[in-house]
Design a protein around this motif. Structure first.
Motif, PDB file in Angstrom:
ATOM      1  N   ARG A 110       0.828  -1.204   0.000  1.00 42.83           N
ATOM      2  CA  ARG A 110       0.000   0.000   0.000  1.00 42.83           C
ATOM      3  C   ARG A 110       0.867   1.262   0.000  1.00 42.83           C
ATOM      4  O   ARG A 110       0.559   2.230  -0.685  1.00 42.83           O
ATOM      5  CB  ARG A 110      -0.942   0.007   1.196  1.00 42.83           C
ATOM      6  CG  ARG A 110      -2.052  -1.033   1.086  1.00 42.83           C
ATOM      7  CD  ARG A 110      -3.029  -0.966   2.229  1.00 42.83           C
ATOM      8  NE  ARG A 110      -2.365  -1.389   3.460  1.00 42.83           N
ATOM      9  CZ  ARG A 110      -2.507  -0.795   4.631  1.00 42.83           C
ATOM     10  NH1 ARG A 110      -3.270   0.257   4.753  1.00 42.83           N
ATOM     11  NH2 ARG A 110      -1.874  -1.238   5.699  1.00 42.83           N
ATOM     12  N   ALA A 114       1.046   4.133  -2.918  1.00 40.77           N
ATOM     13  CA  ALA A 114       0.824   5.548  -2.621  1.00 40.77           C
ATOM     14  C   ALA A 114       1.993   6.400  -3.116  1.00 40.77           C
ATOM     15  O   ALA A 114       1.790   7.495  -3.649  1.00 40.77           O
ATOM     16  CB  ALA A 114       0.614   5.744  -1.123  1.00 40.77           C
ATOM     17  N   GLU A 160      -3.889  14.864  -0.933  1.00 38.30           N
ATOM     18  CA  GLU A 160      -4.593  13.716  -0.359  1.00 38.30           C
ATOM     19  C   GLU A 160      -3.678  12.496  -0.292  1.00 38.30           C
ATOM     20  O   GLU A 160      -3.644  11.786   0.704  1.00 38.30           O
ATOM     21  CB  GLU A 160      -5.837  13.390  -1.186  1.00 38.30           C
ATOM     22  CG  GLU A 160      -6.931  14.423  -1.088  1.00 38.30           C
ATOM     23  CD  GLU A 160      -8.059  14.182  -2.075  1.00 38.30           C
ATOM     24  OE1 GLU A 160      -8.057  13.146  -2.782  1.00 38.30           O
ATOM     25  OE2 GLU A 160      -8.961  15.034  -2.141  1.00 38.30           O
ATOM     26  N   VAL A 161      -2.929  12.264  -1.353  1.00 41.07           N
ATOM     27  CA  VAL A 161      -2.017  11.117  -1.390  1.00 41.07           C
ATOM     28  C   VAL A 161      -0.908  11.294  -0.349  1.00 41.07           C
ATOM     29  O   VAL A 161      -0.536  10.343   0.341  1.00 41.07           O
ATOM     30  CB  VAL A 161      -1.425  10.914  -2.805  1.00 41.07           C
ATOM     31  CG1 VAL A 161      -0.293   9.920  -2.807  1.00 41.07           C
ATOM     32  CG2 VAL A 161      -2.517  10.460  -3.757  1.00 41.07           C
ATOM     33  N   ARG A 164      -2.243  10.403   2.910  1.00 41.49           N
ATOM     34  CA  ARG A 164      -2.355   8.943   3.044  1.00 41.49           C
ATOM     35  C   ARG A 164      -0.988   8.326   3.308  1.00 41.49           C
ATOM     36  O   ARG A 164      -0.857   7.403   4.099  1.00 41.49           O
ATOM     37  CB  ARG A 164      -2.976   8.374   1.769  1.00 41.49           C
ATOM     38  CG  ARG A 164      -3.501   6.977   1.935  1.00 41.49           C
ATOM     39  CD  ARG A 164      -4.307   6.533   0.760  1.00 41.49           C
ATOM     40  NE  ARG A 164      -3.513   6.641  -0.449  1.00 41.49           N
ATOM     41  CZ  ARG A 164      -4.018   6.785  -1.658  1.00 41.49           C
ATOM     42  NH1 ARG A 164      -5.308   6.854  -1.832  1.00 41.49           N
ATOM     43  NH2 ARG A 164      -3.241   6.868  -2.716  1.00 41.49           N
ATOM     44  N   ALA A 167      -0.131   8.867   6.916  1.00 40.55           N
ATOM     45  CA  ALA A 167      -0.878   7.937   7.767  1.00 40.55           C
ATOM     46  C   ALA A 167      -0.268   6.535   7.697  1.00 40.55           C
ATOM     47  O   ALA A 167      -0.150   5.841   8.716  1.00 40.55           O
ATOM     48  CB  ALA A 167      -2.345   7.901   7.351  1.00 40.55           C
ATOM     49  N   LEU A 168       0.122   6.115   6.497  1.00 33.90           N
ATOM     50  CA  LEU A 168       0.745   4.792   6.350  1.00 33.90           C
ATOM     51  C   LEU A 168       2.097   4.734   7.066  1.00 33.90           C
ATOM     52  O   LEU A 168       2.420   3.719   7.693  1.00 33.90           O
ATOM     53  CB  LEU A 168       0.915   4.443   4.869  1.00 33.90           C
ATOM     54  CG  LEU A 168      -0.355   4.027   4.134  1.00 33.90           C
ATOM     55  CD1 LEU A 168      -0.122   4.004   2.630  1.00 33.90           C
ATOM     56  CD2 LEU A 168      -0.839   2.682   4.618  1.00 33.90           C
TER      57      LEU A 168
END
Length: 178
Positions: A110, A114, A160-161, A164, A167-168
């Motif tokens: 993931r 990203a 946005e990416v 993300r 967060a990852l």
């Protein structure tokens, strides 16, 4: 006079051709309806957790799933019997280690995806900026406004990416990946 006569003949031929094709389309629609009534509809596919497996489970619950989540035959058995059915005793440490390795591999996949998305958006933004910096076409050409709007849209998607990705990376720090 010949011109009017040939135009009238052409119009009549077109009118007849369109009427014939309309009848053909109506007949085709009727035949298709009858064909659909004659063949039974396929039942809808129902997806279960066994079909999806651990890779699609939410991150927070992936470590809480039993070891035999992907095995529908072992789903009806208690956790102790699932390993015994295979002939080998179940080792909880090994199962936990395998689950952690699988969760880490999923997290890495993931995160890599990203990062690829981030690179694509950044590349598009850079190319648009290069085109916008070229003032040889003038500042007020019609394509400039569209390019600016498209660039703003890509900047929003990039943000946005990047959120993300943050967060990852935080998830990776919490779980001790890498």
């Amino acid at each position: 006079m010949r011109l009017v006569h040939s135009a009238a003949m052409t119009a009549a031929a077109l009118l007849l051709a369109s009427a014939a094709s309309a009848q053909g389309l109506g007949d085709a629609a009727t035949r298709e309806r009858e064909k659909r009534k004659a063949t039974p509809a396929k039942p809808a596919k129902v997806y279960t957790e066994g079909d999806i497996g651990r890779s699609m489970a939410p991150v927070s619950s992936s470590s809480e799933l039993p070891a035999a989540a992907g095995d529908p035959a072992a789903a009806d058995k208690p956790a102790g019997e699932a390993g015994a059915a295979e002939g080998a005793p179940s080792d909880p440490e090994k199962d936990a280690e395998e689950a952690r390795a699988k969760a880490q591999a999923d997290w890495t996949k993931r995160l890599d995806q990203a990062h690829k998305e981030e690179a694509v958006y950044q590349d598009v933004i850079d190319k648009l900026q290069l085109e916008l910096s070229d003032t040889s076409g003038g500042f007020y050409n019609p394509g400039r406004a569209a390019k600016i709007a498209f660039q703003d849209e890509n900047k929003q998607k990039l943000a946005e990416v990047q959120g993300r990705i943050a967060a990852l990376e935080e998830e990776g720090r919490r779980n001790g990946y890498r």
